[in-house]
Design an enzyme around this catalytic site. Structure first.
Site, mmCIF file in Angstrom:
data_model
loop_
_atom_site.group_PDB
_atom_site.id
_atom_site.type_symbol
_atom_site.label_atom_id
_atom_site.label_comp_id
_atom_site.label_asym_id
_atom_site.label_seq_id
_atom_site.Cartn_x
_atom_site.Cartn_y
_atom_site.Cartn_z
ATOM 1 N N ASN A 134 0.838 -1.190 0.000
ATOM 2 C CA ASN A 134 0.000 0.000 0.000
ATOM 3 C C ASN A 134 0.874 1.242 0.000
ATOM 4 O OD1 ASN A 134 -2.707 1.377 0.407
ATOM 5 N ND2 ASN A 134 -1.554 2.180 2.150
ATOM 6 N N GLU A 135 0.796 1.989 -1.083
ATOM 7 C CA GLU A 135 1.482 3.277 -1.224
ATOM 8 C C GLU A 135 2.980 3.189 -0.940
ATOM 9 O OE1 GLU A 135 -0.703 6.280 0.902
ATOM 10 O OE2 GLU A 135 -2.402 6.144 -0.495
ATOM 11 N N MET A 136 3.528 1.999 -1.135
ATOM 12 C CA MET A 136 4.979 1.789 -1.042
ATOM 13 C C MET A 136 5.554 2.236 0.294
ATOM 14 S SD MET A 136 6.102 2.735 -4.916
ATOM 15 C CE MET A 136 5.200 2.001 -6.283
#
Length: 505
Positions: A134-136
């Site tokens: 999730n979102e790196m």
């Protein structure tokens, strides 16, 4: 039943007028309910709560929720402890470093996928979408994220080739083209593209063609530009997180009552028709039963300075009170699957960068592709700019609606049902403030908020002259209006599918 208004004109005399014209007998295009396919939630453990389950079932019944996107499926409170792979436990504090051993991570994901297949069967699991990370968070691209994605994708495909895996699940539409190029080069499986975007993100900053952050459609233009990259690679595109923004309203910065007001409802009606070409558009989140910093049980979060920075993502409060945006999705639930192509908005006094703040679209039939009803959706919306909102708001407008229908298709009825969402008629947050912001609600207070969360519905008369029906109404700032008119069956309707037209009916 509400009484029918005696006149077909009930706008304010001193307001500027916006004209909307539409041809009910004209060509229609498909209007898929892509916003229903997935709504966001918090961490997976929340799904074990009875109140969360009740709100999810309500959302299934009332706004068409068909899937849920959640974080934390591999948290240790879900009885998953990837100690060996990461060297620490996957509690909510997050895993902020890449796996120490990608082979062990591969084995963990493979075991997870096999467990799901054994328990639920291929027919169900093959319809799920496995989004990597999730979102790196803690996984910068490409050094950490790409090996993580590779190990995850290979593991899931080893369980069964029909399992669908994708990414980059990035914030602010980042690394979409990068992941496509890198997976092609390394021959890594990639079944779909996903990314996140909020109007409070730096918007239109990378786009050309004269777009700028003051464009009223800046958010949707940015998303469509990103989706075009996936389309060029023949990949489905999922906007797996979005909402009206993380800012809280004029002058409030983050937090505040933004998502609890009609601003969010107007954003929904204004924006979703512009994103109908996407496969999935997933609002974050369907419920305030949510924990990111910590679990908050207040009826609404706004107005408490100690938690002013917290953002209320949900469409339903923790007590199950429907916010204005929930009511907007409730209206969309009944939208027809056919959208009228011939609709024009004319505003001689536009307020926002030479664009009208009033937007409109119309559908025919019902959500099942049947029926003959006309539904017209209106919104008076102007976006705040970035994460530092200004005090600018769209002014109220009179809206004159002129609707044409060929005489051969049947006569116009004498009335229609008008439903409204605005901060006067659908305002549970304001009602809570008037109560003195009680931190918990007694049964009487909760009943009052439920009553104040309803749309304002009334039957209105149409002025009919031959093939034309007209109606004038006032649309306040951040207001939403929905007009439903039951029509007699048409002998022919033009439908456009994939660039071709055919006669049906």
């Amino acid at each position: 039943m509400a009484a029918i208004a005696a006149l077909a004109i009930f706008g304010a005399a001193d307001l500027p007028t916006v004209e909307i014209t539409l041809d009910v007998s004209g060509t229609v295009d498909p209007f898929p309910h892509n916003w229903e396919r997935t709504f966001g939630s918090g961490h997976a453990l929340l799904a074990t709560r009875a109140d969360w389950q009740q709100q999810m079932q309500r959302s299934v019944n009332e706004i068409g929720l068909r899937g849920v996107r959640m974080h934390g499926v591999l948290d240790d409170d879900m009885s998953v402890t990837p100690d060996d792979a990461f060297g620490n436990r996957g509690a909510y504090k997050g895993l902020t470093s890449p796996p120490a051993d990608y082979e062990q991570w591969h084995d963990l994901i493979k075991a997870f996928g096999q467990h799901l297949l054994d328990r639920y069967g291929l027919g169900i699991v093959s319809r799920w979408y496995f989004e990597v990370w999730n979102e790196m968070w803690g996984m910068p691209y490409p050094a950490a994220y790409l090996p993580l994605y590779n190990a995850s994708a290979v593991a899931l495909k080893a369980v069964h080739p029909a399992l669908q895996v994708g990414g980059p699940s990035s914030a602010n539409l980042e690394h979409v083209a990068d992941l496509i190029a890198d997976t092609i080069k390394a021959q890594i499986p990639l079944d779909f593209i996903s990314s996140h975007h909020y109007p409070s993100d730096p918007s239109c900053s990378r786009a050309g063609g004269g777009k700028n952050t003051m464009n009223a459609n800046c958010f949707s233009l940015d998303v469509l530009e990103s989706a075009a990259i996936a389309k060029d690679a023949s990949l489905p595109y999922f906007l797996s997180e979005y909402k009206d923004g993380l800012q809280g309203g004029p002058g409030t910065g983050f937090g505040g009552p933004h998502s609890d007001s009609s601003y969010a409802a107007a954003f929904v009606i204004h924006t979703l028709p512009r994103l109908s070409s996407l496969e999935v558009v997933s609002w974050w989140t369907f419920s305030d039963i949510f924990e990111e910093n910590w679990m908050i049980g207040l009826p609404f979060y706004g107005g408490y300075h100690l938690i002013a920075s917290l953002i209320r993502y949900g469409l339903l409060t923790v007590d199950g009170v429907a916010k204005p945006a929930y009511r907007a999705f409730e209206l969309l639930y009944n939208a027809g699957m056919r959208r009228l192509r011939n609709l024009e908005v004319t505003d001689t006094t536009p307020q926002y960068m030479n664009e009208s703040t009033v937007s409109a679209f119309a559908t025919l039939g019902d959500r099942f592709g049947t029926g003959t009803g006309l539904q017209l959706f209106l919104a008076n919306f102007g976006p705040e700019v970035g994460a530092s909102p200004s005090a600018w708001v769209p002014g109220a407008r009179n809206v004159t609606i002129t609707m044409h229908r060929d005489a051969s298709d049947g006569p116009w009825p004498s009335s229609g049902l008008l439903r409204r969402i605005d901060d006067d008629s659908t305002a549970p947050y304001a009602a809570w403030v008037q109560m003195g912001k009680p931190p918990s609600l007694n049964p009487s207070q909760l009943a009052q908020l439920h009553a104040k969360s309803q749309t304002k519905d009334e039957w209105v008369a149409l002025a009919v002259q031959g093939e034309v029906a007209t109606l004038t109404l006032e649309l306040p700032e951040y207001g939403v209006a929905h007009l439903a008119v039951q029509l007699s069956p048409s002998t022919k309707q033009r439908v456009s599918l994939d660039g071709y037209s055919r006669a049906v009916g």
